[in-house]
Motif scaffolding. Sequence first.
Motif, PDB file in Angstrom:
ATOM      1  N   ASP A 129      -0.050  -1.767 -18.828  1.00 11.70           N
ATOM      2  CA  ASP A 129      -1.366  -2.370 -18.629  1.00 11.70           C
ATOM      3  C   ASP A 129      -1.997  -1.933 -17.314  1.00 11.70           C
ATOM      4  N   GLY A 130      -1.194  -1.893 -16.249  1.00 12.50           N
ATOM      5  CA  GLY A 130      -1.734  -1.448 -14.967  1.00 12.50           C
ATOM      6  C   GLY A 130      -2.168   0.002 -15.018  1.00 12.50           C
ATOM      7  N   GLY A 131      -1.358   0.831 -15.664  1.00 12.39           N
ATOM      8  CA  GLY A 131      -1.718   2.240 -15.804  1.00 12.39           C
ATOM      9  C   GLY A 131      -2.969   2.430 -16.632  1.00 12.39           C
ATOM     10  N   ARG A 132      -3.112   1.619 -17.673  1.00 10.75           N
ATOM     11  CA  ARG A 132      -4.323   1.693 -18.500  1.00 10.75           C
ATOM     12  C   ARG A 132      -5.556   1.370 -17.665  1.00 10.75           C
ATOM     13  N   ILE A 277      -2.011  -2.681  -9.484  1.00 10.15           N
ATOM     14  CA  ILE A 277      -1.091  -3.278  -8.513  1.00 10.15           C
ATOM     15  C   ILE A 277      -0.517  -4.586  -9.058  1.00 10.15           C
ATOM     16  N   SER A 278      -1.385  -5.419  -9.606  1.00  6.91           N
ATOM     17  CA  SER A 278      -0.963  -6.740 -10.089  1.00  6.91           C
ATOM     18  C   SER A 278      -0.045  -6.627 -11.298  1.00  6.91           C
ATOM     19  N   ALA A 279      -0.413  -5.788 -12.265  1.00 12.37           N
ATOM     20  CA  ALA A 279       0.359  -5.688 -13.497  1.00 12.37           C
ATOM     21  C   ALA A 279       1.746  -5.103 -13.242  1.00 12.37           C
ATOM     22  N   ILE A 280       1.809  -4.039 -12.471  1.00  9.58           N
ATOM     23  CA  ILE A 280       3.107  -3.413 -12.198  1.00  9.58           C
ATOM     24  C   ILE A 280       3.969  -4.328 -11.331  1.00  9.58           C
ATOM     25  N   GLY A 281       3.354  -4.932 -10.319  1.00  7.34           N
ATOM     26  CA  GLY A 281       4.108  -5.855  -9.462  1.00  7.34           C
ATOM     27  C   GLY A 281       4.667  -7.026 -10.251  1.00  7.34           C
ATOM     28  N   ALA A 282       3.852  -7.575 -11.148  1.00  6.99           N
ATOM     29  CA  ALA A 282       4.325  -8.690 -11.980  1.00  6.99           C
ATOM     30  C   ALA A 282       5.449  -8.252 -12.903  1.00  6.99           C
ATOM     31  N   GLY A 283       5.359  -7.021 -13.404  1.00 11.61           N
ATOM     32  CA  GLY A 283       6.415  -6.510 -14.275  1.00 11.61           C
ATOM     33  C   GLY A 283       7.747  -6.400 -13.566  1.00 11.61           C
ATOM     34  N   VAL A 284       7.726  -5.907 -12.340  1.00 10.69           N
ATOM     35  CA  VAL A 284       8.968  -5.788 -11.552  1.00 10.69           C
ATOM     36  C   VAL A 284       9.557  -7.170 -11.294  1.00 10.69           C
ATOM     37  N   ILE A 285       8.699  -8.121 -10.929  1.00  7.76           N
ATOM     38  CA  ILE A 285       9.164  -9.492 -10.670  1.00  7.76           C
ATOM     39  C   ILE A 285       9.715 -10.125 -11.944  1.00  7.76           C
ATOM     40  N   ALA A 286       9.038  -9.885 -13.077  1.00 10.18           N
ATOM     41  CA  ALA A 286       9.468 -10.486 -14.347  1.00 10.18           C
ATOM     42  C   ALA A 286      10.855 -10.015 -14.754  1.00 10.18           C
ATOM     43  N   ASP A 287      11.188  -8.754 -14.448  1.00  8.74           N
ATOM     44  CA  ASP A 287      12.515  -8.242 -14.791  1.00  8.74           C
ATOM     45  C   ASP A 287      13.608  -8.920 -13.967  1.00  8.74           C
ATOM     46  N   ARG A 288      13.243  -9.467 -12.823  1.00 12.83           N
ATOM     47  CA  ARG A 288      14.229 -10.127 -11.963  1.00 12.83           C
ATOM     48  C   ARG A 288      14.274 -11.634 -12.182  1.00 12.83           C
ATOM     49  N   PHE A 334      -4.614 -10.140 -14.397  1.00  7.93           N
ATOM     50  CA  PHE A 334      -4.070  -8.791 -14.572  1.00  7.93           C
ATOM     51  C   PHE A 334      -2.542  -8.837 -14.672  1.00  7.93           C
ATOM     52  N   ALA A 335      -1.923  -9.709 -13.880  1.00  7.21           N
ATOM     53  CA  ALA A 335      -0.472  -9.844 -13.917  1.00  7.21           C
ATOM     54  C   ALA A 335      -0.003 -10.387 -15.267  1.00  7.21           C
ATOM     55  N   LEU A 336      -0.724 -11.379 -15.792  1.00  5.88           N
ATOM     56  CA  LEU A 336      -0.373 -11.939 -17.100  1.00  5.88           C
ATOM     57  C   LEU A 336      -0.434 -10.884 -18.193  1.00  5.88           C
TER      58      LEU A 336
END
Length: 421
Positions: A129-132, A277-288, A334-336
Amino acid sequence: MLVFAGEMIFSLPFHITRFFRPIFLDVLDISNTELGDIFAVYGVVAMLSYFPGGFIADKFSARHLMSLSLFATALGGLYLYTLPNAAGLHWLFAYWGLTSILLFWAAMIKMTRVIAGQHSQGKAFGILDGGRGLVASLVAMLAVGLLSVGVLDKSVTVASGDTVSTADNLQMIIMLYTATTTLAAIVILLIPQRFVAQQSAQQQTAYSPSTDLSGFKPKSQSVFRDPVIWLQATVVITAYCGYKALDNYGVFAVDVLNMTAAESAELTGYLSFLRPISAIGAGVIADRLRASHAILVLFATLLTTFLLLSLINSPYHFKITAITGLAITSIAVFALRGVYFALLEESKINTGQTGKAVGIISAVGYTPDIFFAPITGRLLDANPGITGFQHYFIFIAIMSMLGLLASYLIVKCMSNKKQHE
């Protein structure tokens, strides 16, 4: 490859009207109301396409489906190049509602899930999503660049008052997006099919629950009867309302914060760059921390911020506070969008059933394409200015509260499943 294709499929239906709306409306001689009705046609066809698209995605090669969808969507760009009338635009957007969703959406989500593997779902969907969002901005900047450097002359007019060069400008923009959509159709075929097939087989084995061993019928029933699927659909529909709420931030900046049109465009432009920034950052946090917990926190943030925005009765004197609120809600939305499909892996949905699950979730989740604009448009028109936006923010806060409740129930369901394992 997947990120590029995932954004280009929506470039012709949405990018031109988002980034170049004044030119689009002027050349095609339609009003904002007419354009809204045209988008409603797209939304209805898209909603009807999500569910059957999920079944198709579980039966055929994702990259072949996506490539065919991109080629078909690009053909619509050739028709748009002829500058059709309003009736033609209704048919065109109905066609795009079919081509951009039926063979593409569920296939894209499934391919993302498969490529990501078991432990990088949040990061993968965040990057998607962030890349899009980044791709959308870069292609739009390319189109704007063509205009700004004088590749397209804006000075020629005719006796009727129409700007001939403006029509030429729009046609050049249309051809740019048609070309990039066609390029994406070719690029998506370069994703190695062997890798995708191997990953899919590994996940199918790893996550195939015992109830699915008795045949196709129980599999289908398990998807329909799983309450987590419907809770995920609620998460998507409420998060998507938050995303569509961003469309009126520019109007808020002009009508309430007394910004100029240029300042408003600059503000919304800056906010759009928060998406990757928001989407990728949220993705990294979600994996943890797990996607479900991250989503719970994000909805709580949205609810709190929208309520605070609705309480400000003189945003002009609290300009920094209002802009900060807009930025916070943009980041949360964006994070959602970057993590809510990571719930598919966390909830142990069988990989072979991903398409059907995505079909159900999306058919419900993206219905705001039909109802959101009519509701919020009436809220804003009924009380122009600050009062209308107070009602607007309260409405989004209510949707955020529903999303918070759904995400809480998902967390409870996940905990119950873990206790019974």
